[in-house]
Design an enzyme around this catalytic site. Structure first.
Site, PDB file in Angstrom:
ATOM      1  N   LYS A  24     -36.598 -61.255  -0.209  1.00 38.82           N
ATOM      2  CA  LYS A  24     -37.531 -60.120  -0.026  1.00 38.82           C
ATOM      3  C   LYS A  24     -36.999 -59.001  -0.592  1.00 38.82           C
ATOM      4  O   LYS A  24     -35.803 -58.469  -0.125  1.00 38.82           O
ATOM      5  CB  LYS A  24     -37.765 -60.036   1.448  1.00 38.82           C
ATOM      6  CG  LYS A  24     -38.665 -58.760   2.064  1.00 38.82           C
ATOM      7  CD  LYS A  24     -38.842 -58.592   3.580  1.00 38.82           C
ATOM      8  CE  LYS A  24     -39.427 -57.215   3.912  1.00 38.82           C
ATOM      9  NZ  LYS A  24     -39.679 -57.299   5.767  1.00 38.82           N
ATOM     10  N   ASP A  78     -40.181 -50.072   3.368  1.00 39.31           N
ATOM     11  CA  ASP A  78     -41.208 -50.434   3.981  1.00 39.31           C
ATOM     12  C   ASP A  78     -41.306 -49.258   5.118  1.00 39.31           C
ATOM     13  O   ASP A  78     -40.458 -49.212   6.356  1.00 39.31           O
ATOM     14  CB  ASP A  78     -40.766 -51.811   4.766  1.00 39.31           C
ATOM     15  CG  ASP A  78     -41.668 -52.259   5.813  1.00 39.31           C
ATOM     16  OD1 ASP A  78     -42.613 -51.935   5.616  1.00 39.31           O
ATOM     17  OD2 ASP A  78     -41.183 -53.265   6.711  1.00 39.31           O
ATOM     18  N   LYS A 124     -44.682 -47.388  10.705  1.00 40.70           N
ATOM     19  CA  LYS A 124     -43.870 -47.277  11.844  1.00 40.70           C
ATOM     20  C   LYS A 124     -43.367 -45.904  12.453  1.00 40.70           C
ATOM     21  O   LYS A 124     -43.636 -45.169  11.855  1.00 40.70           O
ATOM     22  CB  LYS A 124     -42.521 -47.814  10.977  1.00 40.70           C
ATOM     23  CG  LYS A 124     -42.179 -49.269  10.435  1.00 40.70           C
ATOM     24  CD  LYS A 124     -40.766 -49.422   9.903  1.00 40.70           C
ATOM     25  CE  LYS A 124     -40.761 -50.870   9.190  1.00 40.70           C
ATOM     26  NZ  LYS A 124     -40.932 -51.935  10.376  1.00 40.70           N
ATOM     27  N   ASP A 145     -34.668 -52.757   3.485  1.00 43.50           N
ATOM     28  CA  ASP A 145     -35.420 -53.843   3.246  1.00 43.50           C
ATOM     29  C   ASP A 145     -35.676 -54.856   2.165  1.00 43.50           C
ATOM     30  O   ASP A 145     -36.132 -55.872   1.858  1.00 43.50           O
ATOM     31  CB  ASP A 145     -37.060 -53.500   3.771  1.00 43.50           C
ATOM     32  CG  ASP A 145     -37.643 -54.551   4.698  1.00 43.50           C
ATOM     33  OD1 ASP A 145     -37.028 -55.463   5.269  1.00 43.50           O
ATOM     34  OD2 ASP A 145     -38.891 -54.209   4.823  1.00 43.50           O
ATOM     35  N   ASP A 200     -47.533 -54.019   8.675  1.00 44.77           N
ATOM     36  CA  ASP A 200     -45.813 -53.840   8.639  1.00 44.77           C
ATOM     37  C   ASP A 200     -45.205 -55.338   8.790  1.00 44.77           C
ATOM     38  O   ASP A 200     -44.185 -55.572   8.517  1.00 44.77           O
ATOM     39  CB  ASP A 200     -45.567 -53.179  10.059  1.00 44.77           C
ATOM     40  CG  ASP A 200     -43.883 -52.597   9.939  1.00 44.77           C
ATOM     41  OD1 ASP A 200     -43.430 -52.927   8.848  1.00 44.77           O
ATOM     42  OD2 ASP A 200     -43.556 -52.489  11.110  1.00 44.77           O
ATOM     43  N   GLU A 204     -45.405 -57.337   6.361  1.00 48.09           N
ATOM     44  CA  GLU A 204     -45.735 -57.283   5.052  1.00 48.09           C
ATOM     45  C   GLU A 204     -44.616 -58.356   4.202  1.00 48.09           C
ATOM     46  O   GLU A 204     -45.222 -58.909   3.194  1.00 48.09           O
ATOM     47  CB  GLU A 204     -45.431 -55.826   4.177  1.00 48.09           C
ATOM     48  CG  GLU A 204     -43.998 -55.550   3.773  1.00 48.09           C
ATOM     49  CD  GLU A 204     -43.168 -55.393   4.957  1.00 48.09           C
ATOM     50  OE1 GLU A 204     -43.585 -55.348   6.194  1.00 48.09           O
ATOM     51  OE2 GLU A 204     -41.813 -55.536   4.708  1.00 48.09           O
ATOM     52  N   ARG A 212     -43.714 -61.308   4.851  1.00 49.11           N
ATOM     53  CA  ARG A 212     -43.976 -62.645   4.674  1.00 49.11           C
ATOM     54  C   ARG A 212     -45.304 -62.645   3.811  1.00 49.11           C
ATOM     55  O   ARG A 212     -45.483 -63.721   3.154  1.00 49.11           O
ATOM     56  CB  ARG A 212     -44.495 -63.189   6.264  1.00 49.11           C
ATOM     57  CG  ARG A 212     -45.650 -62.266   6.831  1.00 49.11           C
ATOM     58  CD  ARG A 212     -45.677 -62.583   8.421  1.00 49.11           C
ATOM     59  NE  ARG A 212     -44.811 -61.804   8.974  1.00 49.11           N
ATOM     60  CZ  ARG A 212     -44.689 -61.869  10.305  1.00 49.11           C
ATOM     61  NH1 ARG A 212     -45.500 -62.655  11.088  1.00 49.11           N
ATOM     62  NH2 ARG A 212     -43.840 -61.068  11.050  1.00 49.11           N
TER      63      ARG A 212
HETATM   64  N1  BES Z   1     -38.572 -54.883   7.513  1.00 44.98           N
HETATM   65  C1  BES Z   1     -39.271 -55.239   8.869  1.00 44.98           C
HETATM   66  C2  BES Z   1     -38.300 -56.012   9.685  1.00 44.98           C
HETATM   67  C3  BES Z   1     -36.990 -55.422  10.264  1.00 44.98           C
HETATM   68  C4  BES Z   1     -37.011 -54.689  11.246  1.00 44.98           C
HETATM   69  C5  BES Z   1     -35.746 -55.384   9.306  1.00 44.98           C
HETATM   70  C6  BES Z   1     -35.769 -53.924  11.814  1.00 44.98           C
HETATM   71  C7  BES Z   1     -34.977 -54.823   9.835  1.00 44.98           C
HETATM   72  C8  BES Z   1     -34.510 -54.126  10.809  1.00 44.98           C
HETATM   73  C9  BES Z   1     -40.497 -55.980   8.832  1.00 44.98           C
HETATM   74  O1  BES Z   1     -41.252 -55.946   7.809  1.00 44.98           O
HETATM   75  C10 BES Z   1     -41.458 -55.572   9.956  1.00 44.98           C
HETATM   76  O2  BES Z   1     -41.612 -54.697  10.101  1.00 44.98           O
HETATM   77  N2  BES Z   1     -41.787 -56.615  10.921  1.00 44.98           N
HETATM   78  C11 BES Z   1     -42.308 -56.423  12.098  1.00 44.98           C
HETATM   79  C12 BES Z   1     -43.272 -57.524  12.178  1.00 44.98           C
HETATM   80  C13 BES Z   1     -44.465 -57.251  13.396  1.00 44.98           C
HETATM   81  C14 BES Z   1     -45.291 -56.224  12.702  1.00 44.98           C
HETATM   82  C15 BES Z   1     -44.952 -58.690  13.380  1.00 44.98           C
HETATM   83  C16 BES Z   1     -41.465 -56.116  13.225  1.00 44.98           C
HETATM   84  O3  BES Z   1     -40.587 -56.896  13.050  1.00 44.98           O
HETATM   85  O4  BES Z   1     -41.793 -55.202  14.176  1.00 44.98           O
HETATM   86 ZN    ZN Z   2     -40.248 -55.070   6.048  1.00 46.86          ZN
HETATM   87 ZN    ZN Z   3     -42.704 -54.205   7.944  1.00 47.39          ZN
END
Ligand code: BES
Ligand code: ZN
Ligand code: ZN
Length: 480
Positions: free
Chosen positions: A242, A247, A254, A265, A324, A326, A328
């Site tokens: 990834k 992000d 966020k 990210d 968010d 994204e 996946r």
């Molecule tokens: N890049 C983030 C995940 C992340 C969070 C990485 C903290 C490193 C530290 C990912 O893209 C994300 O935002 N995931 C969301 C998914 C949710 C919306 C289902 C998350 O983890 O909140």
């Molecule tokens: Zn992300």
């Molecule tokens: Zn994200």
């Protein structure tokens, strides 16, 4: 960062190596060790814990719990960090343990010099240039490390430092285009093939999920495909990373505090590029491909939206309920592309979920997949390499949570519990039947970016996944 530290192994008799300082490990508080000046230490009330420097003899004592890879890696790093900013150009250190121990010690020492000062006006040049590993005849049962072991440690440390440098770079500079150029540069130096797919090619490939994530960004997306194809390779590993160079969450924006560090990210993608560099330098007899989905996830009038339905490369439609989630989406299309290469093993690395950090803590990566033996194997090798990992199991109840009412699958689960696993299950839906047993998903969201120094990691990017990935590939190369 270019590694300027040179580590040399020398067979010398008692005290023949002239070094400006010495490092001695005190094992399990045992001050009776050959190298230890017991009387002197008692005078200072040093009990064998922590770090203690004796000026008169220029000896640094470091207490370690036991002689094993984990303790030595960390202590080696601590020794270098101690001397790095002092006015010592070199120090000597004895031999501790077998080859595995010495490899860990040397790797730890190389990692100790790492610092990221690209954006500082006053860059502190470290004075420390050389470390002598000496066997001055005190301990007959240990032998000096062989040359190839020392080179291996240097290659792995160099890959990790390079990955840390790029992950630490600001999103304004480290754009998807920058990652593509960096990959091309590595390909040139290490004789890899490098194929870059731009927007036009991504459209032709029908990577609509990947493209949707990129839509609001002023920076074009790139799919980076690095390949290392040595002659007579019997096995093919495909790695997928990834590479979100930023992000912000997209329209499902966020909160400000959570946005900071999202330059990291791209850690999974950068780890994949670093692993390819190391595998090529190590000349491992195995075919390895690295595929990185590089883009930003931004906000704007053209942004993809919660409520959109995307048609992925694999043919599955995806309901977007949260922009968010994204990573996946990008990975779904990259994993589809990766499977066309017909891998014997398929491993993806991603900072995929905050839930993984909640579940396992910030030091541990999550291992997911359908093949228990493969997960066990990766777990053992990753731990051996010095990375912390743990398995997160799929189950049929969690599998139901990614169902969608209007599309084939939804990009977020119906429950916030088990978020790391449901993200893994989402990816699993894009893995064809014939590759299910060959696939692993590694969520590195916890350890990828370090807020407080721990082990061999200093503030910033850690290069999580690099050591584990190299150890895994090396084992597959050896044992199939
Ligand atoms: N890049 C983030 C995940 C992340 C969070 C990485 C903290 C490193 C530290 C990912 O893209 C994300 O935002 N995931 C969301 C998914 C949710 C919306 C289902 C998350 O983890 O909140
Ligand atoms: Zn992300
Ligand atoms: Zn994200």
């Amino acid at each position: 960062m270019k590694n300027i530290l040179s580590i040399v192994a020398k067979q010398t008799k008692n005290n023949q190596t002239n070094a400006q300082a010495s490092v001695v490990f005190v094992v399990d508080k045992n001050l009776k060790h050959h190298f230890v000046n017991e009387k002197q230490l008692k005078e200072f009330d040093y009990k064998g814990e922590g770090v203690f420097f004796v000026q008169e003899t220029k000896t640094l004592y470091i207490g370690i719990e036991r002689i094993d890879s984990d303790c030595l890696r960390e202590a080696g790093c601590a020794a270098v960090r101690y001397f790095k900013n002092l006015h010592y150009e070199n120090f000597k250190i004895g031999v501790y343990g077998d080859d595995k121990c010495m490899y860990a010690l040397i790797l730890g020492m190389y990692l100790g010099v790492y610092q990221f000062d690209k954006y500082k006006s006053n860059k502190k040049e470290g004075v420390l240039k050389q470390i002598f590993i000496v066997n001055e005849g005190y301990d007959k049962k240990f032998k000096l490390p062989e040359e190839d072991l020392m080179i291996r440690a240097q290659i792995v440390a160099q890959a990790m430092s390079d990955v840390r440098d790029v992950v630490n770079m600001i999103p304004y500079e480290a754009t998807p285009e920058f990652l593509a150029k960096w990959s091309k540069q590595i390909a040139k130096t290490h004789k890899l093939e490098c194929n870059i797919l731009g927007k036009k090619e991504l459209k032709k490939e029908k990577m609509n999920a990947f493209l949707a994530v990129n839509r609001a960004s002023v920076n074009d997306p790139y799919l980076i495909h690095l390949s290392y194809k040595p002659k007579k390779a019997k096995t093919k590993i495909v790695l997928v990373g990834k590479g979100l160079t930023y992000d912000c969450g997209g329209l499902s924006l966020k909160p400000s505090d959570f946005m900071v560090t999202m330059k990291a990210d791209k850690s999974g993608g950068c780890a994949v590029i670093g692993i390819l560099q190391a595998v090529a330098s190590l000349k491992l007899p195995i075919e390895v491909h690295g595929i990185v989905g590089a883009t930003e996830n931004m906000i704007g009038g053209d942004a993809y939206k919660p409520d959109d339905v995307l048609f992925s490369r694999e043919g599955k439609s995806i309901e977007v309920r949260n922009t968010d989630a994204e990573g996946r989406l990008v990975l779904a299309d990259c994993l589809s592309y990766a499977q066309d290469l017909k891998p014997d093993y398929l491993v993806d690395f991603a900072t995929l979920t905050g839930a993984c950090v909640v579940g396992l803590g910030e030091y541990t990566s999550g291992i997911m997949g359908y093949n228990k033996d493969l997960k066990d194997r990766f777990e053992t090798l990753a731990l051996q390499s010095g990375e912390l990992v743990a398995q997160l199991p799929f189950n049929k109840h969690l599998e139901k949570l990614v169902e969608s009412k209007i599309a084939d699958i939804c990009n977020v689960a119906g429950s916030r519990y088990g978020g790391a696993i449901t993200a893994g299950i989402f990816l699993g839906a894009f893995i064809r039947k014939e590759f299910r047993e060959k696939w692993l998903h590694i969520d590195i969201a916890g350890p990828a970016f370090v807020e407080k120094d721990w082990d061999v990691n200093t503030y910033g990017a850690s290069a999580a996944g690099v050591r584990a990935g190299i150890e895994f590939i090396n084992d597959i190369a050896l044992r199939g």
